[in-house]
Design an enzyme around this catalytic site. Sequence first.
Site, PDB file in Angstrom:
ATOM      1  N   VAL A  62     -64.852  21.082 -36.397  1.00 37.54           N
ATOM      2  CA  VAL A  62     -66.040  21.266 -35.549  1.00 37.54           C
ATOM      3  C   VAL A  62     -67.223  21.768 -36.388  1.00 37.54           C
ATOM      4  CG1 VAL A  62     -67.015  22.570 -33.620  1.00 37.54           C
ATOM      5  CG2 VAL A  62     -64.661  21.732 -33.491  1.00 37.54           C
ATOM      6  N   VAL A  87     -58.011  30.456 -35.494  1.00 41.57           N
ATOM      7  CA  VAL A  87     -56.620  30.300 -35.890  1.00 41.57           C
ATOM      8  C   VAL A  87     -56.216  28.891 -35.455  1.00 41.57           C
ATOM      9  CG1 VAL A  87     -56.081  32.768 -35.680  1.00 41.57           C
ATOM     10  CG2 VAL A  87     -55.786  31.280 -33.685  1.00 41.57           C
ATOM     11  N   ASN A 117     -62.580  28.940 -29.288  1.00 41.98           N
ATOM     12  CA  ASN A 117     -61.950  29.105 -27.977  1.00 41.98           C
ATOM     13  C   ASN A 117     -61.033  30.316 -27.919  1.00 41.98           C
ATOM     14  OD1 ASN A 117     -62.803  27.086 -26.129  1.00 41.98           O
ATOM     15  ND2 ASN A 117     -61.774  25.525 -27.353  1.00 41.98           N
ATOM     16  N   PRO A 118     -60.725  30.787 -26.706  1.00 39.76           N
ATOM     17  CA  PRO A 118     -61.322  30.432 -25.414  1.00 39.76           C
ATOM     18  C   PRO A 118     -62.754  30.969 -25.358  1.00 39.76           C
ATOM     19  CG  PRO A 118     -59.776  32.255 -25.150  1.00 39.76           C
ATOM     20  CD  PRO A 118     -59.690  31.832 -26.591  1.00 39.76           C
ATOM     21  N   ASP A 162     -65.341  31.550 -23.468  1.00 40.18           N
ATOM     22  CA  ASP A 162     -65.959  32.576 -22.596  1.00 40.18           C
ATOM     23  C   ASP A 162     -65.510  33.988 -23.001  1.00 40.18           C
ATOM     24  OD1 ASP A 162     -67.329  30.747 -20.613  1.00 40.18           O
ATOM     25  OD2 ASP A 162     -65.266  30.041 -20.440  1.00 40.18           O
ATOM     26  N   ASP A 195     -68.592  19.886 -21.195  1.00 38.05           N
ATOM     27  CA  ASP A 195     -68.027  19.419 -19.923  1.00 38.05           C
ATOM     28  C   ASP A 195     -69.120  18.776 -19.070  1.00 38.05           C
ATOM     29  OD1 ASP A 195     -65.328  20.750 -20.310  1.00 38.05           O
ATOM     30  OD2 ASP A 195     -66.660  22.481 -20.402  1.00 38.05           O
ATOM     31  N   ARG A 226     -69.919  15.333 -20.460  1.00 35.24           N
ATOM     32  CA  ARG A 226     -68.880  14.357 -20.079  1.00 35.24           C
ATOM     33  C   ARG A 226     -69.040  13.973 -18.615  1.00 35.24           C
ATOM     34  NH1 ARG A 226     -64.841  17.978 -22.901  1.00 35.24           N
ATOM     35  NH2 ARG A 226     -64.661  17.117 -24.994  1.00 35.24           N
ATOM     36  N   HIS A 234     -65.226  27.421 -19.319  1.00 35.15           N
ATOM     37  CA  HIS A 234     -64.870  26.254 -20.142  1.00 35.15           C
ATOM     38  C   HIS A 234     -63.344  26.249 -20.192  1.00 35.15           C
ATOM     39  CE1 HIS A 234     -64.640  23.228 -23.217  1.00 35.15           C
ATOM     40  NE2 HIS A 234     -64.027  24.052 -24.041  1.00 35.15           N
ATOM     41  N   THR A 281     -60.832  18.078 -31.002  1.00 42.23           N
ATOM     42  CA  THR A 281     -62.063  17.394 -30.587  1.00 42.23           C
ATOM     43  C   THR A 281     -63.139  17.933 -31.515  1.00 42.23           C
ATOM     44  OG1 THR A 281     -62.783  19.097 -29.023  1.00 42.23           O
ATOM     45  CG2 THR A 281     -61.374  17.377 -28.138  1.00 42.23           C
TER      46      THR A 281
HETATM   47  N1  LIG Z   1     -66.093  25.362 -27.029  1.00 48.60           N
HETATM   48  C1  LIG Z   1     -65.707  24.108 -27.071  1.00 48.60           C
HETATM   49  O1  LIG Z   1     -66.114  23.313 -26.216  1.00 48.60           O
HETATM   50  C2  LIG Z   1     -64.788  23.677 -28.170  1.00 48.60           C
HETATM   51  C3  LIG Z   1     -64.481  22.325 -28.381  1.00 48.60           C
HETATM   52  C4  LIG Z   1     -63.652  21.988 -29.454  1.00 48.60           C
HETATM   53  C5  LIG Z   1     -63.101  22.973 -30.251  1.00 48.60           C
HETATM   54  N2  LIG Z   1     -63.406  24.276 -29.984  1.00 48.60           N
HETATM   55  C6  LIG Z   1     -62.828  25.362 -30.769  1.00 48.60           C
HETATM   56  O2  LIG Z   1     -63.473  25.437 -32.027  1.00 48.60           O
HETATM   57  C7  LIG Z   1     -62.597  26.075 -32.946  1.00 48.60           C
HETATM   58  C8  LIG Z   1     -62.542  25.286 -34.241  1.00 48.60           C
HETATM   59  O3  LIG Z   1     -61.872  24.064 -34.046  1.00 48.60           O
HETATM   60  P1  LIG Z   1     -61.580  23.100 -35.296  1.00 48.60           P
HETATM   61  O4  LIG Z   1     -60.925  21.889 -34.741  1.00 48.60           O
HETATM   62  O5  LIG Z   1     -62.786  22.952 -36.117  1.00 48.60           O
HETATM   63  O6  LIG Z   1     -60.490  23.976 -36.097  1.00 48.60           O
HETATM   64  P2  LIG Z   1     -60.158  23.901 -37.651  1.00 48.60           P
HETATM   65  O7  LIG Z   1     -58.779  24.463 -37.787  1.00 48.60           O
HETATM   66  O8  LIG Z   1     -60.445  22.560 -38.211  1.00 48.60           O
HETATM   67  O9  LIG Z   1     -61.190  24.915 -38.317  1.00 48.60           O
HETATM   68  C9  LIG Z   1     -61.065  26.291 -38.262  1.00 48.60           C
HETATM   69  C10 LIG Z   1     -61.854  26.875 -39.400  1.00 48.60           C
HETATM   70  O10 LIG Z   1     -61.837  28.305 -39.271  1.00 48.60           O
HETATM   71  C11 LIG Z   1     -61.783  28.832 -40.576  1.00 48.60           C
HETATM   72  N3  LIG Z   1     -61.292  30.214 -40.558  1.00 48.60           N
HETATM   73  C12 LIG Z   1     -60.081  30.681 -40.180  1.00 48.60           C
HETATM   74  N4  LIG Z   1     -60.057  32.025 -40.343  1.00 48.60           N
HETATM   75  C13 LIG Z   1     -61.265  32.394 -40.828  1.00 48.60           C
HETATM   76  C14 LIG Z   1     -61.838  33.622 -41.184  1.00 48.60           C
HETATM   77  N5  LIG Z   1     -61.158  34.763 -41.111  1.00 48.60           N
HETATM   78  N6  LIG Z   1     -63.116  33.625 -41.655  1.00 48.60           N
HETATM   79  C15 LIG Z   1     -63.822  32.486 -41.756  1.00 48.60           C
HETATM   80  N7  LIG Z   1     -63.323  31.278 -41.391  1.00 48.60           N
HETATM   81  C16 LIG Z   1     -62.063  31.246 -40.950  1.00 48.60           C
HETATM   82  C17 LIG Z   1     -60.863  27.902 -41.348  1.00 48.60           C
HETATM   83  O11 LIG Z   1     -61.139  28.034 -42.730  1.00 48.60           O
HETATM   84  C18 LIG Z   1     -61.328  26.561 -40.795  1.00 48.60           C
HETATM   85  O12 LIG Z   1     -62.395  26.078 -41.592  1.00 48.60           O
HETATM   86  C19 LIG Z   1     -61.258  26.197 -32.224  1.00 48.60           C
HETATM   87  O13 LIG Z   1     -61.124  27.505 -31.692  1.00 48.60           O
HETATM   88  C20 LIG Z   1     -61.378  25.218 -31.105  1.00 48.60           C
HETATM   89  O14 LIG Z   1     -60.548  25.520 -30.002  1.00 48.60           O
HETATM   90  C21 LIG Z   1     -64.231  24.636 -28.993  1.00 48.60           C
END
Ligand SMILES: NC(=O)c1ccc[n+]([C@@H]2O[C@H](COP(=O)([O-])OP(=O)(O)OC[C@H]3O[C@@H](n4cnc5c(N)ncnc54)[C@H](O)[C@@H]3O)[C@@H](O)[C@H]2O)c1
Length: 307
Positions: free
Chosen positions: A13, A80, A121-122, A124, A149, A152, A176, A221
């Site tokens: 992301v 995580v 996430n989560p 909120d 959301d 979409r 969310h 996503t």
């Molecule tokens: N709000 C939304 O609508 C929405 C939509 C999609 C994903 N997300 C959320 O976004 C987050 C990221 O998703 P992703 O697919 O990119 O995950 P990902 O695993 O690809 O990336 C996570 C990143 O966090 C970094 N990280 C972990 N611990 C860290 C720390 N202590 N300090 C700095 N960086 C650290 C990792 O190095 C990695 O680059 C997830 O929590 C996911 O659920 C939210």
Amino acid sequence: MGMKVSIIGPGKVGMVLAYTLMMKGVAREIVLIGSDRARAEGEAMDLMHAQAFLQVPVTVRAGELADTAGSAVVAVCASVPSPPGMTDRNVIAEGNAALFRSVLPQVAKAAPDTRLVIVSNPVDAMTWLALEVTGFPPARVMGSGTLVDSIRFRELLSPLIRIHPDDLRAYILGEHGEHQFPAMSVASAGGELIDDTPERRALCEQAKNLGIEVFRKKGNTCYAIGLAAAYIVESILLDEKRTIPLSVKIDGFAGVSGVCLSVPVVVGANGVERYLHPALNPLETSQFRKAAMAVRSVIDRLQHPPA
Ligand SMILES: NC(=O)c1ccc[n+]([C@@H]2O[C@H](COP(=O)([O-])OP(=O)(O)OC[C@H]3O[C@@H](n4cnc5c(N)ncnc54)[C@H](O)[C@@H]3O)[C@@H](O)[C@H]2O)c1
């Protein structure tokens, strides 16, 4: 205001966000801060090697948390790992709470005047925790909330009423997650209310499940949420004052307080510049309250972990 953006968590992301900001030529400096320095450096180099194709050059580099200093916006996408087949975003709440508690105090120290855009996430509960940990004023902390959301939902609604999705003023509000709902009673296009039909309402259910469905199929996503985050950041950097459904601290709306949930807010250089108060009908008001209880129980869990 400077045009520096720091992205904590340059994962899937975070990198779509970085790429989008670079392509739009909005940010002038992007700092990528991850748990794996070499990886963040690789990502920064890869983007720097694309500079010759751009009209507006952008400096992209890897950094540490102290390098958030001077950022107009710090976007938090760090997380995580999500367990495969995850259907409930709340299962990563404890893990991400620990991450936020270790990372955000350092951001608050290095960049005390920045605006925080929370994506992890989560979202909120994480937005609430970000407020608590940093002590920032609520106007400078916002979560991406139900923006994806809502987008979409508009995409699904558009062919039914044959109007471009961007012209539909239709919002999904609340959590969310499981407890989101369409604010159909105030949905409009061209000054006309959009009729509230069971068929249209059902599209919200469909929109709600789409995020999880994509996650099931590809394991994450990233594009829709990455562009959504870029849209929020752009509205801040360019002081656009767009109306966006975002997760913000709720203070009395629909009788709810003490929780972050999505409502439409106006986003500009100062962050959340105005909270809008749509006239929800009784059903929607009770849905908003249910969403508040659901998010509140996650926040309680994070504040008082079972012994
Ligand atoms: N709000 C939304 O609508 C929405 C939509 C999609 C994903 N997300 C959320 O976004 C987050 C990221 O998703 P992703 O697919 O990119 O995950 P990902 O695993 O690809 O990336 C996570 C990143 O966090 C970094 N990280 C972990 N611990 C860290 C720390 N202590 N300090 C700095 N960086 C650290 C990792 O190095 C990695 O680059 C997830 O929590 C996911 O659920 C939210």
